[in-house]
Scaffold this motif. Structure first.
Motif, PDB file in Angstrom:
ATOM      1  N   ALA A 199       4.048   5.577  -5.521  1.00  0.00           N
ATOM      2  CA  ALA A 199       4.081   5.576  -6.988  1.00  0.00           C
ATOM      3  C   ALA A 199       2.992   6.471  -7.557  1.00  0.00           C
ATOM      4  O   ALA A 199       3.217   7.196  -8.528  1.00  0.00           O
ATOM      5  CB  ALA A 199       3.932   4.149  -7.511  1.00  0.00           C
ATOM      6  N   ARG A 200       1.802   6.435  -6.949  1.00  0.00           N
ATOM      7  CA  ARG A 200       0.703   7.282  -7.422  1.00  0.00           C
ATOM      8  C   ARG A 200       1.053   8.758  -7.230  1.00  0.00           C
ATOM      9  O   ARG A 200       0.838   9.570  -8.123  1.00  0.00           O
ATOM     10  CB  ARG A 200      -0.592   6.929  -6.697  1.00  0.00           C
ATOM     11  CG  ARG A 200      -1.772   7.683  -7.254  1.00  0.00           C
ATOM     12  CD  ARG A 200      -3.133   7.290  -6.724  1.00  0.00           C
ATOM     13  NE  ARG A 200      -3.137   6.860  -5.343  1.00  0.00           N
ATOM     14  CZ  ARG A 200      -3.635   5.683  -4.947  1.00  0.00           C
ATOM     15  NH1 ARG A 200      -4.105   4.839  -5.825  1.00  0.00           N
ATOM     16  NH2 ARG A 200      -3.642   5.367  -3.681  1.00  0.00           N
ATOM     17  N   LYS A 201       1.610   9.109  -6.099  1.00  0.00           N
ATOM     18  CA  LYS A 201       1.990  10.512  -5.846  1.00  0.00           C
ATOM     19  C   LYS A 201       3.095  10.932  -6.790  1.00  0.00           C
ATOM     20  O   LYS A 201       3.093  12.044  -7.308  1.00  0.00           O
ATOM     21  CB  LYS A 201       2.431  10.693  -4.401  1.00  0.00           C
ATOM     22  CG  LYS A 201       1.286  10.676  -3.431  1.00  0.00           C
ATOM     23  CD  LYS A 201       1.760  10.879  -2.010  1.00  0.00           C
ATOM     24  CE  LYS A 201       0.588  10.786  -1.047  1.00  0.00           C
ATOM     25  NZ  LYS A 201       1.010  10.927   0.328  1.00  0.00           N
ATOM     26  N   ASP A 202       4.062  10.057  -7.030  1.00  0.00           N
ATOM     27  CA  ASP A 202       5.165  10.368  -7.942  1.00  0.00           C
ATOM     28  C   ASP A 202       4.634  10.547  -9.363  1.00  0.00           C
ATOM     29  O   ASP A 202       5.053  11.452 -10.065  1.00  0.00           O
ATOM     30  CB  ASP A 202       6.206   9.251  -7.893  1.00  0.00           C
ATOM     31  CG  ASP A 202       7.451   9.617  -8.666  1.00  0.00           C
ATOM     32  OD1 ASP A 202       7.917  10.765  -8.525  1.00  0.00           O
ATOM     33  OD2 ASP A 202       7.949   8.753  -9.428  1.00  0.00           O
ATOM     34  N   GLY A 203       3.688   9.724  -9.763  1.00  0.00           N
ATOM     35  CA  GLY A 203       3.092   9.830 -11.099  1.00  0.00           C
ATOM     36  C   GLY A 203       2.308  11.111 -11.252  1.00  0.00           C
ATOM     37  O   GLY A 203       2.366  11.760 -12.301  1.00  0.00           O
ATOM     38  N   SER A 204       1.584  11.530 -10.218  1.00  0.00           N
ATOM     39  CA  SER A 204       0.797  12.763 -10.334  1.00  0.00           C
ATOM     40  C   SER A 204       1.687  13.992 -10.280  1.00  0.00           C
ATOM     41  O   SER A 204       1.343  15.017 -10.839  1.00  0.00           O
ATOM     42  CB  SER A 204      -0.256  12.824  -9.222  1.00  0.00           C
ATOM     43  OG  SER A 204       0.374  12.919  -7.952  1.00  0.00           O
TER      44      SER A 204
ATOM     45  N   HIS B  91       0.838  -1.203   0.000  1.00  0.00           N
ATOM     46  CA  HIS B  91       0.000   0.000   0.000  1.00  0.00           C
ATOM     47  C   HIS B  91       0.874   1.256   0.000  1.00  0.00           C
ATOM     48  O   HIS B  91       0.620   2.194  -0.761  1.00  0.00           O
ATOM     49  CB  HIS B  91      -0.933  -0.021   1.210  1.00  0.00           C
ATOM     50  CG  HIS B  91      -1.791   1.188   1.320  1.00  0.00           C
ATOM     51  ND1 HIS B  91      -2.859   1.402   0.485  1.00  0.00           N
ATOM     52  CD2 HIS B  91      -1.722   2.261   2.153  1.00  0.00           C
ATOM     53  CE1 HIS B  91      -3.419   2.563   0.800  1.00  0.00           C
ATOM     54  NE2 HIS B  91      -2.757   3.085   1.812  1.00  0.00           N
TER      55      HIS B  91
ATOM     56  N   ASP C 209       2.456   1.598  -3.425  1.00  0.00           N
ATOM     57  CA  ASP C 209       1.465   2.045  -4.407  1.00  0.00           C
ATOM     58  C   ASP C 209       1.146   3.527  -4.230  1.00  0.00           C
ATOM     59  O   ASP C 209       1.031   4.264  -5.212  1.00  0.00           O
ATOM     60  CB  ASP C 209       0.178   1.226  -4.281  1.00  0.00           C
ATOM     61  CG  ASP C 209       0.347  -0.213  -4.751  1.00  0.00           C
ATOM     62  OD1 ASP C 209       1.388  -0.522  -5.374  1.00  0.00           O
ATOM     63  OD2 ASP C 209      -0.555  -1.021  -4.465  1.00  0.00           O
ATOM     64  N   GLU C 210       0.981   3.961  -2.975  1.00  0.00           N
ATOM     65  CA  GLU C 210       0.693   5.374  -2.710  1.00  0.00           C
ATOM     66  C   GLU C 210       1.843   6.262  -3.178  1.00  0.00           C
ATOM     67  O   GLU C 210       1.628   7.315  -3.779  1.00  0.00           O
ATOM     68  CB  GLU C 210       0.435   5.595  -1.212  1.00  0.00           C
ATOM     69  CG  GLU C 210      -0.912   5.100  -0.748  1.00  0.00           C
ATOM     70  CD  GLU C 210      -2.053   5.909  -1.350  1.00  0.00           C
ATOM     71  OE1 GLU C 210      -1.979   7.157  -1.345  1.00  0.00           O
ATOM     72  OE2 GLU C 210      -3.012   5.283  -1.822  1.00  0.00           O
TER      73      GLU C 210
ATOM     74  N   GLY D  12       0.934  13.166 -14.093  1.00  0.00           N
ATOM     75  CA  GLY D  12      -0.081  12.141 -13.978  1.00  0.00           C
ATOM     76  C   GLY D  12       0.106  10.955 -14.917  1.00  0.00           C
ATOM     77  O   GLY D  12      -0.700  10.052 -14.930  1.00  0.00           O
TER      78      GLY D  12
ATOM     79  N   HIS E  22      -0.392  10.843 -18.084  1.00  0.00           N
ATOM     80  CA  HIS E  22      -1.309  10.854 -19.218  1.00  0.00           C
ATOM     81  C   HIS E  22      -0.636  11.514 -20.403  1.00  0.00           C
ATOM     82  O   HIS E  22       0.144  12.435 -20.279  1.00  0.00           O
ATOM     83  CB  HIS E  22      -2.589  11.625 -18.881  1.00  0.00           C
ATOM     84  CG  HIS E  22      -3.360  10.988 -17.754  1.00  0.00           C
ATOM     85  ND1 HIS E  22      -4.056   9.824 -17.943  1.00  0.00           N
ATOM     86  CD2 HIS E  22      -3.523  11.338 -16.460  1.00  0.00           C
ATOM     87  CE1 HIS E  22      -4.631   9.498 -16.792  1.00  0.00           C
ATOM     88  NE2 HIS E  22      -4.303  10.403 -15.874  1.00  0.00           N
TER      89      HIS E  22
END
Length: 100
Positions: free
Chosen positions: A88-93, A82, A85-86, A97, A99
């Motif tokens: 990685a999500r913050k790094d991606g945003s 978890h 994943d959190e 993001g 996209h």
């Protein structure tokens, strides 16, 4: 260390009817009582007074968890996934993001 009693199968194994188990020593690594001795003692007492071995299933599960920490290790692995994943999500945003 638990001697003389096979661990039940995760696919529905059962506890033996007549245990021959003994706690190896009950002495912890640095002396004193081992951390699982009280759970072992509780399980042994339950088994002495139980009409059926299955009545002591929860005592057995507690003792096994104390020895092997399987549930604790699983919870830790899930928590680490978890956190990863959190992150990685913050790094991606933070980098648009992800996209196109």
């Amino acid at each position: 260390v638990w001697v003389g009693w096979p661990e039940p199968s995760p696919r529905g194994g059962r506890l033996p009817d007549h245990p021959t188990q003994t706690m190896a020593s009950g002495v912890g690594f640095f002396g004193g009582v081992s951390q699982c001795y009280d759970l072992w003692h509780s399980f042994a007492e339950c088994h002495k007074s139980a009409a059926r071995p299955a009545e002591c299933k929860l005592h057995h599960a507690d003792f096994q968890e104390c020895l092997h920490k399987r549930k604790q290790k699983l919870r830790m692995a899930k928590a680490m996934m978890h956190i990863t994943d959190e992150a990685a999500r913050k790094d991606g945003s933070a980098h648009g993001g992800g996209h196109h």
